[in-house]
Motif scaffolding. Sequence first.
Motif, PDB file in Angstrom:
ATOM      1  N   THR A  29       0.923  -1.039   0.139  1.00  0.00           N
ATOM      2  CA  THR A  29       0.049   0.086   0.144  1.00  0.00           C
ATOM      3  C   THR A  29       0.970   1.323   0.062  1.00  0.00           C
ATOM      4  O   THR A  29       1.974   1.239   0.602  1.00  0.00           O
ATOM      5  CB  THR A  29      -0.752  -0.031   1.252  1.00  0.00           C
ATOM      6  N   LEU A  30       0.475   2.244  -0.558  1.00  0.00           N
ATOM      7  CA  LEU A  30       1.055   3.681  -0.713  1.00  0.00           C
ATOM      8  C   LEU A  30       1.089   4.360   0.835  1.00  0.00           C
ATOM      9  O   LEU A  30       0.071   4.367   1.435  1.00  0.00           O
ATOM     10  CB  LEU A  30       0.235   4.453  -1.685  1.00  0.00           C
ATOM     11  N   SER A  31       2.265   4.900   0.932  1.00  0.00           N
ATOM     12  CA  SER A  31       2.379   5.525   2.404  1.00  0.00           C
ATOM     13  C   SER A  31       1.456   6.975   2.563  1.00  0.00           C
ATOM     14  O   SER A  31       0.861   7.291   1.358  1.00  0.00           O
ATOM     15  CB  SER A  31       3.809   6.027   2.610  1.00  0.00           C
ATOM     16  N   PHE A  32       1.300   7.593   3.360  1.00  0.00           N
ATOM     17  CA  PHE A  32       0.476   8.591   3.439  1.00  0.00           C
ATOM     18  C   PHE A  32       1.028   9.723   2.687  1.00  0.00           C
ATOM     19  O   PHE A  32       0.369  10.540   2.346  1.00  0.00           O
ATOM     20  CB  PHE A  32       0.285   9.014   5.159  1.00  0.00           C
ATOM     21  N   LYS A  33       2.436  10.003   2.902  1.00  0.00           N
ATOM     22  CA  LYS A  33       3.063  11.022   2.030  1.00  0.00           C
ATOM     23  C   LYS A  33       2.998  10.792   0.799  1.00  0.00           C
ATOM     24  O   LYS A  33       2.838  11.723   0.081  1.00  0.00           O
ATOM     25  CB  LYS A  33       4.311  11.146   2.739  1.00  0.00           C
ATOM     26  N   THR A  34       2.925   9.657   0.224  1.00  0.00           N
ATOM     27  CA  THR A  34       2.865   9.258  -1.199  1.00  0.00           C
ATOM     28  C   THR A  34       1.578   9.671  -1.359  1.00  0.00           C
ATOM     29  O   THR A  34       1.398  10.391  -2.737  1.00  0.00           O
ATOM     30  CB  THR A  34       3.064   7.914  -1.521  1.00  0.00           C
ATOM     31  N   GLY A 259      -7.697   3.916   2.828  1.00  0.00           N
ATOM     32  CA  GLY A 259      -7.102   3.486   4.186  1.00  0.00           C
ATOM     33  C   GLY A 259      -5.800   3.955   4.567  1.00  0.00           C
ATOM     34  O   GLY A 259      -4.964   2.989   4.852  1.00  0.00           O
ATOM     35  N   ALA A 260      -5.644   5.091   4.252  1.00  0.00           N
ATOM     36  CA  ALA A 260      -4.146   5.705   4.471  1.00  0.00           C
ATOM     37  C   ALA A 260      -3.880   5.896   6.025  1.00  0.00           C
ATOM     38  O   ALA A 260      -4.882   6.565   6.709  1.00  0.00           O
ATOM     39  CB  ALA A 260      -3.962   6.777   3.483  1.00  0.00           C
ATOM     40  N   ASP A 261      -2.852   5.743   6.484  1.00  0.00           N
ATOM     41  CA  ASP A 261      -2.692   6.141   8.027  1.00  0.00           C
ATOM     42  C   ASP A 261      -1.755   7.307   8.116  1.00  0.00           C
ATOM     43  O   ASP A 261      -0.988   7.773   7.244  1.00  0.00           O
ATOM     44  CB  ASP A 261      -1.702   5.089   8.604  1.00  0.00           C
ATOM     45  N   ARG A 262      -2.537   8.244   9.063  1.00  0.00           N
ATOM     46  CA  ARG A 262      -1.999   9.484   9.044  1.00  0.00           C
ATOM     47  C   ARG A 262      -0.588   9.731   9.522  1.00  0.00           C
ATOM     48  O   ARG A 262       0.116  10.739   9.236  1.00  0.00           O
ATOM     49  CB  ARG A 262      -2.943  10.352  10.051  1.00  0.00           C
ATOM     50  N   GLU A 263      -0.013   8.797  10.198  1.00  0.00           N
ATOM     51  CA  GLU A 263       1.461   8.886  10.417  1.00  0.00           C
ATOM     52  C   GLU A 263       1.666   9.925  11.204  1.00  0.00           C
ATOM     53  O   GLU A 263       2.850  10.776  11.052  1.00  0.00           O
ATOM     54  CB  GLU A 263       2.383   8.574   9.345  1.00  0.00           C
ATOM     55  N   GLY A 264       0.796  10.247  12.458  1.00  0.00           N
ATOM     56  CA  GLY A 264       0.930  11.619  13.021  1.00  0.00           C
ATOM     57  C   GLY A 264       1.026  12.808  12.344  1.00  0.00           C
ATOM     58  O   GLY A 264       1.603  13.865  12.644  1.00  0.00           O
ATOM     59  N   ASP A 265       0.045  12.782  11.246  1.00  0.00           N
ATOM     60  CA  ASP A 265      -0.074  14.346  10.498  1.00  0.00           C
ATOM     61  C   ASP A 265      -0.970  15.209  11.455  1.00  0.00           C
ATOM     62  O   ASP A 265      -1.636  14.855  12.161  1.00  0.00           O
ATOM     63  CB  ASP A 265      -0.925  13.905   9.387  1.00  0.00           C
ATOM     64  N   ASP A 266      -0.633  16.388  11.335  1.00  0.00           N
ATOM     65  CA  ASP A 266      -1.195  17.285  12.079  1.00  0.00           C
ATOM     66  C   ASP A 266      -2.437  18.032  11.754  1.00  0.00           C
ATOM     67  O   ASP A 266      -2.962  19.050  11.990  1.00  0.00           O
ATOM     68  CB  ASP A 266      -0.224  18.572  12.416  1.00  0.00           C
ATOM     69  N   LEU A 267      -3.041  17.283  11.047  1.00  0.00           N
ATOM     70  CA  LEU A 267      -4.545  17.776  10.510  1.00  0.00           C
ATOM     71  C   LEU A 267      -5.385  18.016  11.329  1.00  0.00           C
ATOM     72  O   LEU A 267      -6.345  19.136  11.291  1.00  0.00           O
ATOM     73  CB  LEU A 267      -5.065  16.487   9.735  1.00  0.00           C
ATOM     74  N   HIS A 268      -5.552  17.615  12.633  1.00  0.00           N
ATOM     75  CA  HIS A 268      -6.164  17.607  13.759  1.00  0.00           C
ATOM     76  C   HIS A 268      -5.687  17.884  14.897  1.00  0.00           C
ATOM     77  O   HIS A 268      -6.031  17.656  16.129  1.00  0.00           O
ATOM     78  CB  HIS A 268      -7.222  16.586  13.742  1.00  0.00           C
TER      79      HIS A 268
END
Length: 517
Positions: A29-34, A259-268
């Motif tokens: 699967t593609l990463s969140f950053k991809t 189904g992407a994992d946010r990987e600590g993204d600061d969206l919220h």
Amino acid sequence: MGSSSEPTAESSYSKPLGIRFLENIKGTTLSFKTHQAIVLIVTFLAYASYHATRKTTSIVKSTLDPQPSDLGVKFVPWRTSYFKEPAKRSWMLGDGWAPFNGTDGTALLGELDVAFLSVYAMGMYFSGHLGDRMNLRIFLTIGMLGTGLLTSLFGVGYLGNIHSFWYFLMVQMIAGLFQSTGWPSVVAVLGNWFGKSKRGLIMGIWNAHTSIGNITGSLVASALLSYGWGWSFVVPGLMIAFVGMVVFLILPVNPESVGADREGDDLHSPKKTGEGVAQPLLNSESVVKTKAVGFIEAWKIPGVAPFALCLFFSKLVAYTFLYWLPFYISHTAIDGKYLSSTTAGNLSTLFDVGGVLGGILAGHISDRLDARAITAASFMYCAIPSLFFYRIYGHVSLTINIALMFITGMFVNGPYALITTAVSTDLGTHSSLEGNSRALATVTAIIDGTGSVGAAIGPLLTGYISSTSWNEVFTMLMGAALIAGLLLTRLVVAEVAAKIEDSKPQGVPTSRPALEV
């Protein structure tokens, strides 16, 4: 949209075929950053193609209505001693295209602009409402394919030797409806994938699609004029249709849809204490609602009304340049000479090059200062002298014209880019929504839709006013820039007050003013 608690209908989207294909090739699967990179690139290309089709009309104007005019150097209230007498045109004028080659040609062209932009503005409100309730990938694809068809049909007027004004009017009106699907969709998708951190800078760079699209549309349309003006519409129409299919195949609407994992993204991520104003335009929280926000409720979000009205006047200025700059250049003697339609179209792209820099600077500055209103208002005030100097000295030489055009584009497009991207996304995730993510497209549509009303009025008035004097056109534009800055005064005061409070030593009692509308 853009939350980890989207409704079942949202999270049940199947992955786009292009994403599945890439994952099959990669074997994982593609990463969140991809996915973020894909979103940035695809939405950039999508809206650049919208603007490329929108720009063609301004390039073709002087071909449809090539009648000579001395208005480029005619000045009523301003001193004429700064200007040379108009020289004889150094290029042969064509016969134009009926019905636009008559004495009322510029007025008819202005009516086409206002018809397109009026429907675009009205459609924007409905598009935002629908965008918050539909699969944005499908919605955007339909809009792009429809835009491609209608843009090509305008060019068919040349290929089919059509001279009915009503044909061109209806085509432009329907095209405006399809074009209105673009902006709420791309901003909503981008907001789903990117958090607040450096949002102004990211969106300032991303918003270069507006200028890149204008430049591409100008260059393509200008290059094709020699083959017949119809091809200047048909080819951009085919281009946006192709990009529309790319959107359908690969654009992920939100992390949940793939189904992407946010990987600590600061969206919220929570906003740190003391950042921005008391009721920050930029705060977003975890989602607790899933029902789409109503139109009236969205208007009540603090900051939406003043920024929407500011954009009304900001887009009035920006779109007047978008639709009339090539025409103005070709009808104005620069260093005593007139330029051809092709050369004027190519030269006008420098306004958009300045716009790219302006959008990036506005986004970066607003991030560093954490002050969207201060940044936007400052740029609008700086646009006033730049407009004045471009009108007064733009005729002196080509070099001076280019320099002043670049500077004008930077200050005019800077706040326009900031408000339509970072500010719209900030307000669409405002804390007053209590984390409701189903408002982003609606808020974006309200702000840009209101701005588009101004975008319709500016070119229309220019079509009529320019027949008297371009001085009056530039006076109108400077007045609009001033009003745009003044409309943000209350928000600027709130931001300045917040900065003063934040600068006080800890432990000193403070009472921050709440940002209200």
